[in-house]
Design a protein around this motif. Structure first.
Motif, PDB file in Angstrom:
ATOM      1  N   THR A  24       0.932  -1.106   0.058  1.00  0.00           N
ATOM      2  CA  THR A  24       0.167   0.073  -0.196  1.00  0.00           C
ATOM      3  C   THR A  24       0.672   1.171   0.106  1.00  0.00           C
ATOM      4  N   LEU A  25       1.984   1.350   0.808  1.00  0.00           N
ATOM      5  CA  LEU A  25       2.778   2.437   0.750  1.00  0.00           C
ATOM      6  C   LEU A  25       3.668   2.578  -0.221  1.00  0.00           C
ATOM      7  N   GLU A  26       3.976   1.586  -0.947  1.00  0.00           N
ATOM      8  CA  GLU A  26       4.898   1.443  -2.253  1.00  0.00           C
ATOM      9  C   GLU A  26       3.941   1.839  -3.497  1.00  0.00           C
ATOM     10  N   ILE A  28       1.943   4.469  -3.488  1.00  0.00           N
ATOM     11  CA  ILE A  28       2.124   5.838  -3.412  1.00  0.00           C
ATOM     12  C   ILE A  28       2.806   6.353  -4.538  1.00  0.00           C
ATOM     13  N   VAL A  31       7.242   7.305  -4.489  1.00  0.00           N
ATOM     14  CA  VAL A  31       7.587   6.022  -3.243  1.00  0.00           C
ATOM     15  C   VAL A  31       8.431   5.058  -4.260  1.00  0.00           C
ATOM     16  N   VAL A  34       9.836   0.790   0.855  1.00  0.00           N
ATOM     17  CA  VAL A  34       9.606   1.117   2.129  1.00  0.00           C
ATOM     18  C   VAL A  34      10.452   0.077   2.894  1.00  0.00           C
ATOM     19  N   ILE A  53      10.239   5.609   4.585  1.00  0.00           N
ATOM     20  CA  ILE A  53       9.883   5.781   2.934  1.00  0.00           C
ATOM     21  C   ILE A  53      11.009   6.335   2.148  1.00  0.00           C
ATOM     22  N   LYS A  67      -0.184  11.500   2.535  1.00  0.00           N
ATOM     23  CA  LYS A  67      -0.865  10.360   1.784  1.00  0.00           C
ATOM     24  C   LYS A  67      -0.825   8.921   2.528  1.00  0.00           C
ATOM     25  N   ALA A  68       0.643   8.706   3.015  1.00  0.00           N
ATOM     26  CA  ALA A  68       0.862   7.428   3.655  1.00  0.00           C
ATOM     27  C   ALA A  68       0.046   7.496   5.010  1.00  0.00           C
ATOM     28  N   ILE A  72      -2.608   4.549   5.659  1.00  0.00           N
ATOM     29  CA  ILE A  72      -2.639   3.737   6.899  1.00  0.00           C
ATOM     30  C   ILE A  72      -3.829   3.796   7.900  1.00  0.00           C
ATOM     31  N   THR A  81       1.413   6.740  13.773  1.00  0.00           N
ATOM     32  CA  THR A  81       2.369   6.410  12.828  1.00  0.00           C
ATOM     33  C   THR A  81       3.612   7.272  12.905  1.00  0.00           C
ATOM     34  N   ILE A  83       6.523   8.126  10.549  1.00  0.00           N
ATOM     35  CA  ILE A  83       7.141   7.742   9.115  1.00  0.00           C
ATOM     36  C   ILE A  83       8.393   8.804   8.812  1.00  0.00           C
TER      37      ILE A  83
END
Length: 97
Positions: A24-26, A28, A31, A34, A53, A67-68, A72, A81, A83
């Protein structure tokens, strides 16, 4: 007792798939990857996440961070979180455990 020990040992919540969080994070835009992703339960009903990230050079770090955080919280219900946003020129190496 088993649930309590899992929390005390800061275990990854059984309802959260760490690989899915990473994907999910990757996903974005901007990016690259992660790393140092950690997800644990602080107390019953309160999960936490920390990660690094690595973003593309010249990207908007604050937009990626927001966005991250939003993804999440929305997708995994994690509201606590930490980050760290990094660039190819300045980044922390992956922790080897």
């Amino acid at each position: 007792v088993k649930h309590t020990i899992h929390i005390l040992m800061e275990g990854t919540p059984v309802t959260i798939d760490q690989a899915e969080v990473r994907e999910t994070l990757e996903s974005i835009e901007g990016v690259i990857e992660v790393h140092d992703l950690h997800i644990w339960t602080i107390t019953s009903g309160l999960d936490s996440l920390s990660c690094h990230i690595l973003m593309e050079e010249g990207g908007n770090s604050q937009a990626i961070l927001q966005k991250a955080i939003h993804l999440i919280e929305e997708k995994f219900k994690i509201r606590h979180t930490t980050i760290q946003i990094e660039t190819p020129a300045i980044h922390h190496t992956t922790m080897k455990v």
